[in-house]
Motif scaffolding. Structure first.
Motif, PDB file in Angstrom:
ATOM      1  N   PRO A 113       0.811  -1.216   0.000  1.00 28.80           N
ATOM      2  CA  PRO A 113       0.000   0.000   0.000  1.00 28.80           C
ATOM      3  C   PRO A 113       0.846   1.268   0.000  1.00 28.80           C
ATOM      4  O   PRO A 113       1.953   1.302   0.546  1.00 28.80           O
ATOM      5  N   GLY A 114       0.274   2.301  -0.616  1.00 30.33           N
ATOM      6  CA  GLY A 114       0.837   3.637  -0.492  1.00 30.33           C
ATOM      7  C   GLY A 114       0.194   4.344   0.684  1.00 30.33           C
ATOM      8  O   GLY A 114       0.052   3.779   1.768  1.00 30.33           O
ATOM      9  N   ALA A 115      -0.214   5.580   0.481  1.00 23.73           N
ATOM     10  CA  ALA A 115      -0.823   6.375   1.554  1.00 23.73           C
ATOM     11  C   ALA A 115      -2.289   5.989   1.695  1.00 23.73           C
ATOM     12  O   ALA A 115      -3.085   6.166   0.764  1.00 23.73           O
ATOM     13  N   VAL A 116      -2.641   5.437   2.845  1.00 20.90           N
ATOM     14  CA  VAL A 116      -3.990   4.914   3.084  1.00 20.90           C
ATOM     15  C   VAL A 116      -4.585   5.637   4.291  1.00 20.90           C
ATOM     16  O   VAL A 116      -3.907   5.832   5.306  1.00 20.90           O
ATOM     17  N   ARG A 117      -5.862   6.002   4.184  1.00 14.58           N
ATOM     18  CA  ARG A 117      -6.518   6.689   5.300  1.00 14.58           C
ATOM     19  C   ARG A 117      -6.871   5.671   6.385  1.00 14.58           C
ATOM     20  O   ARG A 117      -7.943   5.084   6.392  1.00 14.58           O
ATOM     21  N   THR A 118      -5.940   5.462   7.286  1.00 14.79           N
ATOM     22  CA  THR A 118      -6.109   4.537   8.401  1.00 14.79           C
ATOM     23  C   THR A 118      -5.884   5.298   9.710  1.00 14.79           C
ATOM     24  O   THR A 118      -5.304   6.395   9.711  1.00 14.79           O
ATOM     25  N   PRO A 119      -6.297   4.725  10.844  1.00 12.70           N
ATOM     26  CA  PRO A 119      -5.992   5.358  12.127  1.00 12.70           C
ATOM     27  C   PRO A 119      -4.506   5.588  12.335  1.00 12.70           C
ATOM     28  O   PRO A 119      -4.100   6.569  12.969  1.00 12.70           O
ATOM     29  N   LEU A 120      -3.669   4.693  11.787  1.00 10.19           N
ATOM     30  CA  LEU A 120      -2.217   4.848  11.919  1.00 10.19           C
ATOM     31  C   LEU A 120      -1.748   6.126  11.226  1.00 10.19           C
ATOM     32  O   LEU A 120      -0.966   6.907  11.797  1.00 10.19           O
ATOM     33  N   LEU A 121      -2.215   6.366  10.002  1.00  7.13           N
ATOM     34  CA  LEU A 121      -1.825   7.574   9.291  1.00  7.13           C
ATOM     35  C   LEU A 121      -2.400   8.813   9.971  1.00  7.13           C
ATOM     36  O   LEU A 121      -1.716   9.837  10.116  1.00  7.13           O
ATOM     37  N   GLU A 122      -3.632   8.725  10.405  1.00  7.48           N
ATOM     38  CA  GLU A 122      -4.256   9.879  11.048  1.00  7.48           C
ATOM     39  C   GLU A 122      -3.543  10.256  12.350  1.00  7.48           C
ATOM     40  O   GLU A 122      -3.401  11.440  12.664  1.00  7.48           O
ATOM     41  N   SER A 123      -3.059   9.256  13.083  1.00  7.78           N
ATOM     42  CA  SER A 123      -2.308   9.566  14.308  1.00  7.78           C
ATOM     43  C   SER A 123      -0.970  10.205  13.959  1.00  7.78           C
ATOM     44  O   SER A 123      -0.491  11.094  14.680  1.00  7.78           O
ATOM     45  N   ALA A 124      -0.352   9.764  12.857  1.00  7.80           N
ATOM     46  CA  ALA A 124       0.908  10.382  12.420  1.00  7.80           C
ATOM     47  C   ALA A 124       0.687  11.829  12.004  1.00  7.80           C
ATOM     48  O   ALA A 124       1.526  12.700  12.267  1.00  7.80           O
ATOM     49  N   ILE A 125      -0.454  12.092  11.368  1.00 12.05           N
ATOM     50  CA  ILE A 125      -0.779  13.465  10.976  1.00 12.05           C
ATOM     51  C   ILE A 125      -0.996  14.329  12.216  1.00 12.05           C
ATOM     52  O   ILE A 125      -0.493  15.451  12.308  1.00 12.05           O
ATOM     53  N   ARG A 126      -1.715  13.794  13.210  1.00 11.62           N
ATOM     54  CA  ARG A 126      -1.957  14.544  14.442  1.00 11.62           C
ATOM     55  C   ARG A 126      -0.655  14.827  15.186  1.00 11.62           C
ATOM     56  O   ARG A 126      -0.491  15.879  15.804  1.00 11.62           O
ATOM     57  N   ALA A 127       0.285  13.874  15.115  1.00 16.25           N
ATOM     58  CA  ALA A 127       1.579  14.039  15.782  1.00 16.25           C
ATOM     59  C   ALA A 127       2.548  14.888  14.961  1.00 16.25           C
ATOM     60  O   ALA A 127       3.695  15.102  15.376  1.00 16.25           O
ATOM     61  N   GLU A 128       2.096  15.339  13.792  1.00 21.17           N
ATOM     62  CA  GLU A 128       2.888  16.187  12.902  1.00 21.17           C
ATOM     63  C   GLU A 128       4.132  15.477  12.375  1.00 21.17           C
ATOM     64  O   GLU A 128       5.141  16.118  12.060  1.00 21.17           O
ATOM     65  N   VAL A 129       4.056  14.138  12.302  1.00 16.23           N
ATOM     66  CA  VAL A 129       5.119  13.372  11.647  1.00 16.23           C
ATOM     67  C   VAL A 129       5.049  13.615  10.147  1.00 16.23           C
ATOM     68  O   VAL A 129       6.065  13.679   9.449  1.00 16.23           O
ATOM     69  N   ILE A 130       3.826  13.748   9.627  1.00 15.61           N
ATOM     70  CA  ILE A 130       3.587  14.005   8.217  1.00 15.61           C
ATOM     71  C   ILE A 130       2.284  14.777   8.109  1.00 15.61           C
ATOM     72  O   ILE A 130       1.433  14.695   9.006  1.00 15.61           O
ATOM     73  N   THR A 131       2.122  15.541   7.072  1.00 14.05           N
ATOM     74  CA  THR A 131       0.852  16.210   6.831  1.00 14.05           C
ATOM     75  C   THR A 131       0.075  15.426   5.785  1.00 14.05           C
ATOM     76  O   THR A 131       0.667  14.697   4.979  1.00 14.05           O
ATOM     77  N   GLU A 132      -1.245  15.584   5.807  1.00 12.87           N
ATOM     78  CA  GLU A 132      -2.041  14.909   4.778  1.00 12.87           C
ATOM     79  C   GLU A 132      -1.658  15.414   3.388  1.00 12.87           C
ATOM     80  O   GLU A 132      -1.600  14.640   2.432  1.00 12.87           O
ATOM     81  N   ARG A 133      -1.365  16.690   3.297  1.00  9.57           N
ATOM     82  CA  ARG A 133      -0.957  17.248   2.000  1.00  9.57           C
ATOM     83  C   ARG A 133       0.305  16.562   1.488  1.00  9.57           C
ATOM     84  O   ARG A 133       0.410  16.231   0.301  1.00  9.57           O
ATOM     85  N   ASP A 134       1.264  16.329   2.375  1.00 12.10           N
ATOM     86  CA  ASP A 134       2.491  15.638   1.967  1.00 12.10           C
ATOM     87  C   ASP A 134       2.193  14.204   1.530  1.00 12.10           C
ATOM     88  O   ASP A 134       2.733  13.727   0.523  1.00 12.10           O
ATOM     89  N   ALA A 135       1.346  13.512   2.287  1.00 11.87           N
ATOM     90  CA  ALA A 135       1.007  12.129   1.936  1.00 11.87           C
ATOM     91  C   ALA A 135       0.366  12.066   0.560  1.00 11.87           C
ATOM     92  O   ALA A 135       0.694  11.198  -0.259  1.00 11.87           O
ATOM     93  N   VAL A 136      -0.521  12.998   0.292  1.00  4.84           N
ATOM     94  CA  VAL A 136      -1.188  13.030  -1.013  1.00  4.84           C
ATOM     95  C   VAL A 136      -0.200  13.407  -2.113  1.00  4.84           C
ATOM     96  O   VAL A 136      -0.288  12.913  -3.245  1.00  4.84           O
ATOM     97  N   SER A 137       0.760  14.257  -1.780  1.00  3.13           N
ATOM     98  CA  SER A 137       1.689  14.749  -2.806  1.00  3.13           C
ATOM     99  C   SER A 137       2.548  13.640  -3.407  1.00  3.13           C
ATOM    100  O   SER A 137       3.038  13.769  -4.526  1.00  3.13           O
ATOM    101  N   TYR A 138       2.750  12.537  -2.665  1.00  3.99           N
ATOM    102  CA  TYR A 138       3.532  11.420  -3.197  1.00  3.99           C
ATOM    103  C   TYR A 138       2.732  10.590  -4.201  1.00  3.99           C
ATOM    104  O   TYR A 138       3.289   9.704  -4.860  1.00  3.99           O
TER     105      TYR A 138
END
Length: 255
Positions: free
Chosen positions: A189-214
């Motif tokens: 998988p690439g960037a998937v809307r999962t609780p794991l990704l959402e927690s990373a976004i909340r922790a500012e490890v990555i932004t949703e915009r960055d995830a989409v940009s790949y």
């Protein structure tokens, strides 16, 4: 018209949420009878209950994929409950800490490899043994685009190493058992809307915009999109496919 997994017994690990919970819904919709596993008992039971309420068949087994006793018991439960094990989606995974390699800890390295690589190996060991006894089966492992390419913006050396290792393990196992009617593939998988990704976004490890940009298709995947690919790889519709690491990444690795 028969669904592509009608009557098949499937084990799904990491089933309490994200891609695993979506796989429970998708595999059941395609006719599979499920044994769901996770260390998250509440989430796993909820996933099983949701399948049953929708008219499917599912049982939950609390299992830690890093424990060989747990994994062996999981496979035994599938055979005891349904009589056989036709397919498995080895999806349990952790992402670990985000830190440059020189600042990351040995504890993190060992935990991530223990769950993401050794855990998959243990599952395959016991799943394949059962499949050989009954004449065949299909296994799908959850790797990642992180198992195919590196990404300097995401300093998670243990995660990338484990997911690359899982691709190699998948290919080798596929070749070892190709003549014995056991197919082994991986979804990446690439960037998937999962609780794991959402927690990373909340922790500012990555932004949703960055995830989409790949992602050339310019959106995140749904967990169901990954689950559908896994279900297809478990079915006879993919009967000539083995040893493959299949990107489900919106074009990420095509760039």
């Amino acid at each position: 018209m028969r669904s592509m997994l009608d009557g098949r017994t499937a084990v799904i690990t990491g089933a309490a949420g994200g891609i695993g919970a979506a796989a429970a819904r998708v595999f059941s919709a395609h006719g599979a009878r499920l044994v769901l596993a996770d260390v998250d008992v509440e989430g796993g039971r909820q996933a099983a209950d949701a399948v049953v309420k929708s008219g499917g068949e599912a049982v939950f087994v609390r299992a830690d994929v890093t424990s060989e006793n747990d994994v062996a018991a999981l496979v035994r439960e599938a055979v005891s409950h349904y009589g056989r094990l036709d397919c498995a989606f080895n999806n349990a995974s952790v992402d670990g800490e985000t830190a440059p390699l020189h600042e990351s800890t040995r504890e993190n390295w060992e935990r991530v490899l223990r769950v993401n690589l050794t855990g998959a190996w243990l599952c395959m060991k016991h799943e394949i043994a059962q499949m050989l006894r009954q004449g065949g089966g299909a296994i799908v492992n959850t790797s990642s685009v992180a198992g195919l390419v590196g990404l300097g913006a995401t300093p998670q050396s243990a995660y990338f190493a484990a997911k690359h290792g899982l691709v190699g393990l998948t290919r080798q196992a596929a070749l070892e058992y190709a003549g014995q009617h056991v197919r082994v593939n991986a979804v990446c998988p690439g960037a998937v809307r999962t609780p794991l990704l959402e927690s990373a976004i909340r922790a500012e490890v990555i932004t949703e915009r960055d995830a989409v940009s790949y992602t050339p298709v310019q959106r995140l995947a749904s967990p169901e999109e990954i689950a559908e690919a896994a279900a297809w790889l478990c079915s006879d519709l993919s009967s000539f496919v083995t040893g493959q690491a299949v990107p489900v990444d919106g074009g990420w690795t095509a760039q």
